[in-house]
Design a protein around this motif. Structure first.
Motif, PDB file in Angstrom:
ATOM      1  N   THR A  11       0.850  -1.184   0.000  1.00 19.12           N
ATOM      2  CA  THR A  11       0.000   0.000   0.000  1.00 19.12           C
ATOM      3  C   THR A  11       0.885   1.233   0.000  1.00 19.12           C
ATOM      4  N   LEU A  12       0.302   2.394  -0.269  1.00 17.51           N
ATOM      5  CA  LEU A  12       1.071   3.633  -0.246  1.00 17.51           C
ATOM      6  C   LEU A  12       1.650   3.883   1.142  1.00 17.51           C
ATOM      7  N   GLU A  13       0.882   3.549   2.163  1.00 20.43           N
ATOM      8  CA  GLU A  13       1.342   3.747   3.539  1.00 20.43           C
ATOM      9  C   GLU A  13       2.540   2.856   3.849  1.00 20.43           C
ATOM     10  N   LYS A  14       2.455   1.577   3.474  1.00 20.70           N
ATOM     11  CA  LYS A  14       3.581   0.685   3.717  1.00 20.70           C
ATOM     12  C   LYS A  14       4.779   1.092   2.881  1.00 20.70           C
ATOM     13  N   ALA A  15       4.541   1.509   1.641  1.00 18.67           N
ATOM     14  CA  ALA A  15       5.635   1.919   0.767  1.00 18.67           C
ATOM     15  C   ALA A  15       6.405   3.093   1.369  1.00 18.67           C
ATOM     16  N   ALA A  16       5.688   4.035   1.979  1.00 22.08           N
ATOM     17  CA  ALA A  16       6.350   5.192   2.582  1.00 22.08           C
ATOM     18  C   ALA A  16       7.275   4.767   3.721  1.00 22.08           C
ATOM     19  N   LYS A  17       6.839   3.794   4.510  1.00 21.80           N
ATOM     20  CA  LYS A  17       7.663   3.299   5.620  1.00 21.80           C
ATOM     21  C   LYS A  17       8.888   2.555   5.104  1.00 21.80           C
ATOM     22  N   VAL A  18       8.660   1.694   4.116  1.00 22.93           N
ATOM     23  CA  VAL A  18       9.770   0.900   3.580  1.00 22.93           C
ATOM     24  C   VAL A  18      10.770   1.785   2.850  1.00 22.93           C
ATOM     25  N   LYS A  19      10.277   2.803   2.168  1.00 20.91           N
ATOM     26  CA  LYS A  19      11.167   3.720   1.466  1.00 20.91           C
ATOM     27  C   LYS A  19      12.153   4.369   2.432  1.00 20.91           C
TER      28      LYS A  19
END
Length: 454
Positions: free
Chosen positions: A66-74
């Protein structure tokens, strides 16, 4: 106190344990740290380059994020990149390739178009590729064995010039080497010390290994699937079970793809979709995979651990119900059956080719071979309380001076981010100081704030 007493002991010398060892040495005033490793070298299991896809999973082409998870992983992925650049590890530990997520057919094409619009704000460097553009930058995904364009509608989203690939074993080695250079601190490493028993007596943890006995004020277990095994032995995490998923690969006999090519993830499936990657340890030859197969053991290509699996699964009615809920879905059921067939000699390669040709339509039987000795085991967690299979990482922080981490993908990418989470807990519990400013200056990339960004 025993002679082998430390403020903090880390169990497990993969990339997660090595990253924590480095951060404790570099960014805290803790001066007595120890790492215990079961085998004779670092990163000999899942962090080894042959056991993973060597990918920095930053969320831009991983379509199951998700966009939320992607932001954390980034954020955590950029820590690995910044660390490597800070130490000039380009083309030694970290590598740059082009990368893209491929959409094939009407539904996937529409999906990639919408995802590109949504994720462009978080990843400004993302590019959208038409069929004609893909034919230029990654021709193997467009042309069949006769040199004709594949008939399906096809698009991609990705990037060129970004750091995409890491040798996580080499990264683990650098974490240890750079920690051992720190003066005025005890930073000990003991190899061939398998932890057999951990017991808390008073405020001190007593650790019995195959070679010796150690004590510590705080313990962090970064031991892959064995983290939950050790947690269960101490009475922690009993609402969790471990489902070990093994991934296998097929190796091409040459470089077929110029970079990393990922496919759209089926949202029903909890495991990674097939992808093609340049293998940095095998001359950049293209490696395809992974397959997904449940194995009744906690370590791949190592003897034993079958009984450990049974104990860590904690089979009961709830686990059976989780399996039932998974298998009653035809997509998941067929996926599991197909991946089992991928391991059967004589028919496995022909079946695998059917899937791999979605990436490279010209791929033939002579182009690839089963990659013997490649692949690892990822500890997927069964959440018995919520009766479901958990996706991604899990951590059990007891609040009593011991933490157990289970880190399937993207655990290696997130190693520095996960480690700083544990560093903060350790310092708070023991009363030591974490130098947050130095950490942020060296490892955290300032992110621009967009109005529509998570």
């Amino acid at each position: 106190m025993t002679q082998n007493h430390y403020n903090v002991i880390i169990v497990g010398g993969g990339v997660s344990g090595a990253a924590l060892f480095y951060e404790l040495g570099r960014y805290t005033n803790i001066n007595n740290i120890c790492l215990l490793e079961k085998y004779g070298s670092l990163a000999s299991l899942n962090s080894n380059g042959s056991a993973n896809s060597q990918t920095i999973h930053c969320g831009d082409i991983e379509t199951n994020y998700t966009l939320e998870k992607a932001a954390k992983v980034k954020r955590t992925a950029k820590m690995v990149e910044k660390y490597c650049l800070q130490h000039s590890y380009e083309n030694k530990v970290i590598f740059s390739h082009q990368k893209l997520a491929l959409g094939v057919g009407y539904e996937e094409v529409d999906y990639i178009k919408n995802r590109y619009k949504e994720f462009k704000s978080l990843y400004p460097y993302l590019e959208f590729y038409t069929k004609e553009q893909l034919a230029e930058i990654e021709p193997a995904v467009i042309f069949d064995k006769d040199g004709k364009e594949r008939p399906e509608d096809i698009v991609g989203m990705g990037a060129q010039g970004e750091y995409t690939t890491v040798d996580f074993k080499a990264l683990s080695d650098t974490f240890i080497d750079n920690t051992l250079k720190i003066e005025d601190k005890v930073t000990d490493i003991f190899f061939n010390n398998e932890v057999k028993h951990i017991q808390k007596i008073g405020s001190t943890y007593h650790i019995q290994t195959t070679m010796s006995q150690f004590t510590a004020d705080f313990v962090v277990v970064d031991a892959g699937a064995h983290s939950l095994y050790l947690a269960h032995r101490m009475g922690h995490g009993l609402d969790y079970g471990c489902l070990p998923m093994a991934g296998s690969f097929y190796m091409a006999n040459r470089k077929i793809l110029n970079g990393k090519v990922y496919m759209v993830q089926n949202p029903k499936l909890p495991f990674a979709a097939l992808h093609g990657d340049p293998d940095i340890l095998v001359n950049g030859f293209t490696r395809f995979g992974p397959t997904a197969l449940m194995l009744p053991k906690l370590e791949r290509f190592k003897p034993g651990t079958y009984i450990d699996f049974v104990k860590t699964l904690r089979l009961d009615f709830t686990v059976i119900k989780i399996f039932y809920d998974l298998f009653k879905d035809s997509d998941i059921r067929n996926y599991v059956l197909k991946n089992f067939m991928f391991e059967v000699p004589f028919i496995n390669k022909k079946l695998f080719l059917q899937d791999a040709r979605k990436i490279v339509p010209s791929l033939s039987d002579e182009d690839i071979s089963y990659a013997k000795g490649f692949g690892g085991v990822r500890p997927q967690i069964l959440d018995k309380k919520n009766q479901k299979l958990m996706l991604g990482e899990a951590s059990i922080n007891t609040g009593e001076g011991i933490i157990f981490n289970m880190t399937p993908s993207p655990g290696a990418t997130s190693c520095l981010g996960n480690a700083v989470r544990d560093v903060e807990s350790i310092c708070e519990y023991l009363g030591f100081t974490f130098n947050e400013k130095l950490f942020n200056d060296e490892l955290v990339e300032e992110q621009p704030i967009h109005g529509d960004e998570v």
